[in-house]
Write a protein that holds these residues in place. Structure first.
Motif, mmCIF file in Angstrom:
data_model
loop_
_atom_site.group_PDB
_atom_site.id
_atom_site.type_symbol
_atom_site.label_atom_id
_atom_site.label_comp_id
_atom_site.label_asym_id
_atom_site.label_seq_id
_atom_site.Cartn_x
_atom_site.Cartn_y
_atom_site.Cartn_z
ATOM 1 N N GLU A 42 0.721 -1.488 -0.252
ATOM 2 C CA GLU A 42 -0.188 0.339 0.220
ATOM 3 C C GLU A 42 0.748 1.306 -0.059
ATOM 4 N N LEU A 43 0.564 1.905 -0.887
ATOM 5 C CA LEU A 43 1.603 3.390 -1.178
ATOM 6 C C LEU A 43 0.987 4.274 -0.619
ATOM 7 N N LYS A 44 1.768 5.549 0.358
ATOM 8 C CA LYS A 44 1.109 6.894 0.353
ATOM 9 C C LYS A 44 2.322 7.694 -0.091
ATOM 10 N N PHE A 45 1.609 8.919 -0.386
ATOM 11 C CA PHE A 45 3.151 9.688 -1.258
ATOM 12 C C PHE A 45 3.292 10.709 0.055
ATOM 13 N N ALA A 46 3.885 11.635 -0.154
ATOM 14 C CA ALA A 46 4.388 12.642 -0.095
ATOM 15 C C ALA A 46 5.146 13.706 -0.458
ATOM 16 N N GLU A 47 5.128 14.911 -1.030
ATOM 17 C CA GLU A 47 6.298 15.651 -2.029
ATOM 18 C C GLU A 47 7.114 15.999 -1.423
ATOM 19 N N SER A 48 7.363 16.286 0.140
ATOM 20 C CA SER A 48 8.636 17.235 0.852
ATOM 21 C C SER A 48 8.737 16.700 1.915
ATOM 22 N N LEU A 49 9.700 17.179 2.599
ATOM 23 C CA LEU A 49 10.454 16.940 3.346
ATOM 24 C C LEU A 49 8.504 17.194 5.065
ATOM 25 N N GLY A 50 8.544 18.387 5.396
ATOM 26 C CA GLY A 50 7.419 18.580 5.839
ATOM 27 C C GLY A 50 6.534 18.469 5.514
ATOM 28 N N GLU A 51 5.264 17.885 4.724
ATOM 29 C CA GLU A 51 5.258 17.103 4.572
ATOM 30 C C GLU A 51 4.651 15.419 4.985
ATOM 31 N N ALA A 52 5.733 14.321 4.738
ATOM 32 C CA ALA A 52 6.445 13.201 4.803
ATOM 33 C C ALA A 52 6.442 13.834 6.770
ATOM 34 N N LEU A 53 6.855 13.994 7.694
ATOM 35 C CA LEU A 53 7.308 14.115 8.590
ATOM 36 C C LEU A 53 5.410 14.163 9.178
ATOM 37 N N MET B 185 12.443 7.143 -0.040
ATOM 38 C CA MET B 185 12.473 8.747 -0.447
ATOM 39 C C MET B 185 13.750 9.152 -1.021
ATOM 40 N N ASP B 186 13.341 9.933 -1.626
ATOM 41 C CA ASP B 186 14.112 10.778 -2.053
ATOM 42 C C ASP B 186 14.898 11.634 -1.731
ATOM 43 N N LEU B 187 16.764 12.568 -1.896
ATOM 44 C CA LEU B 187 16.938 12.729 -0.939
ATOM 45 C C LEU B 187 17.205 14.923 -1.363
ATOM 46 N N GLY B 188 16.618 14.947 -2.984
ATOM 47 C CA GLY B 188 16.053 15.952 -3.070
ATOM 48 C C GLY B 188 14.937 16.495 -3.311
ATOM 49 N N LEU B 189 14.273 17.512 -2.022
ATOM 50 C CA LEU B 189 12.473 17.973 -1.922
ATOM 51 C C LEU B 189 12.788 19.261 -1.773
ATOM 52 N N PRO B 190 11.628 19.912 -2.299
ATOM 53 C CA PRO B 190 11.389 21.188 -2.574
ATOM 54 C C PRO B 190 12.611 22.004 -1.262
#
Length: 342
Positions: free
Chosen positions: A34-45, A58-63
């Protein structure tokens, strides 16, 4: 083995990479993800504060975050959650550093196929499950061990109480004294289990606290707390259960001997107890400034049960015992920390 359904948080802001990773995951045959997305570090946290996941991609390069800091921010918040870095940064040194700091894997975009991603996810989730099972097993073992020490301590207390009750039916003072000595021996062993019951490490005991409590109890038992000063010098040592019980019995016997025989009824004196590590061996010294040990008494072949116990226990510890009669009485016992009792 990976469970039937595993939850994955993908932290990625590039739509093309999101589609590519989602496609590969949807085609995996080994388990359902089951996959969930976050497009920024703040959103992920924020998501991680409120939801549970089995693994993070996770990617290391985020907005709002670039480079290794991105990983450390997530890892610091969720140190027990496996993190797979999937990035376009083809940097071998960075990959090594990431794994050393706790990343489960370091994958390079453009070099990742379905098989490699499946293997990385499988290993990450299985490792997490294994760690959880191990922690659960360790917790259950600790609870069981704690309960064992508690029950042994209670059983020792029952025996102590029975011996105390028996003193009321003894026909003479000699019998009463024998029963009280047995009480003290039982209590010296029970105190070990009580210490371990309250300890964070169930296999070792802080011996200084134990010696202080044991000596205080003996002074109270012989009604000498106001007359005899205990001088205790025990290093910052931790003994295992077997060694601590035997060493405690030796201290119980020799301190009891000093309290019973070294001083007159009106005399004020001192009993010294020290235990330190000397030349990789433990050195236990028990002495008093009383009238001294009888010159005509061979402590190695005495009829006294207490001295026989001291000699037998010293043998069990594979130790050596010496007596110095020059100033009062001074016993020195050198021994090793037991690995097990035979």
């Amino acid at each position: 083995m990976v469970s039937d359904s595993s939850t994955v948080l993908l932290i990625e802001d590039n739509l093309g990479d999101i589609v590519s990773i989602r496609t590969m995951i949807s085609e995996l045959s080994d388990g359902v993800f089951e996959l969930k997305f976050a497009e920024s570090l703040g959103e992920a946290l924020n998501i991680l504060e409120n939801e549970n996941f089995d693994v993070i991609l996770m990617d290391l390069g985020l907005p709002d975050s670039q480079g290794f800091r991105t990983f450390t921010q997530v890892h610091n918040q969720m140190p027990e959650l496996p993190i797979i870095i999937i990035t376009g940064l083809e940097d071998e040194d960075l990959g090594v550093s990431a794994v050393k700091e706790g990343a489960q894997d370091y994958l390079i975009k453009g070099q990742v196929d379905k098989k490699l991603l499946a293997r990385s996810l499988k290993f990450a989730i299985e490792r997490k499950q294994t760690e959880e099972e191990l922690k659960s097993s360790i917790y259950e073992r600790d609870v069981l061990l704690k309960e064992t020490h508690h029950r042994v301590k209670n059983n020792m207390q029952v025996i102590h109480s029975l011996l105390n009750l028996q003193t009321h039916y003894a026909e003479n003072m000699e019998a009463v004294n024998v029963l009280k000595e047995s009480q003290n021996r039982v209590k010296s062993m029970g105190m070990i289990h009580e210490k371990l019951y309250h300890s964070t490490d169930r296999s070792k005991i802080n011996f200084k606290d134990y010696v202080e409590n044991l000596t205080s109890d003996l002074l109270t038992s012989y009604k000498l707390s106001e007359k005899i000063l205990p001088v205790i010098q025990v290093g910052d040592l931790e003994l295992n259960l077997e060694t601590a019980i035997l060493c405690g019995l030796i201290i119980n016997e020799l301190v009891s001997n000093s309290l019973k025989y070294a001083f007159t009824k009106t005399e004020i004196g001192e009993v010294h107890i020290s235990l330190n590590l000397v030349d990789n061996r433990y050195e236990l010294v028990i002495s008093d400034n009383g009238i001294g040990f009888p010159e005509d008494l061979d402590f190695r072949n005495a009829d006294s049960l207490g001295l026989q116990l001291v000699n037998n226990i010293t043998d069990q510890l594979d130790g050596d015992i010496e007596l110095d009669r020059s100033l009062g009485t001074k016993f020195t016992i050198k021994f090793d920390n037991l690995t097990s009792l035979e």
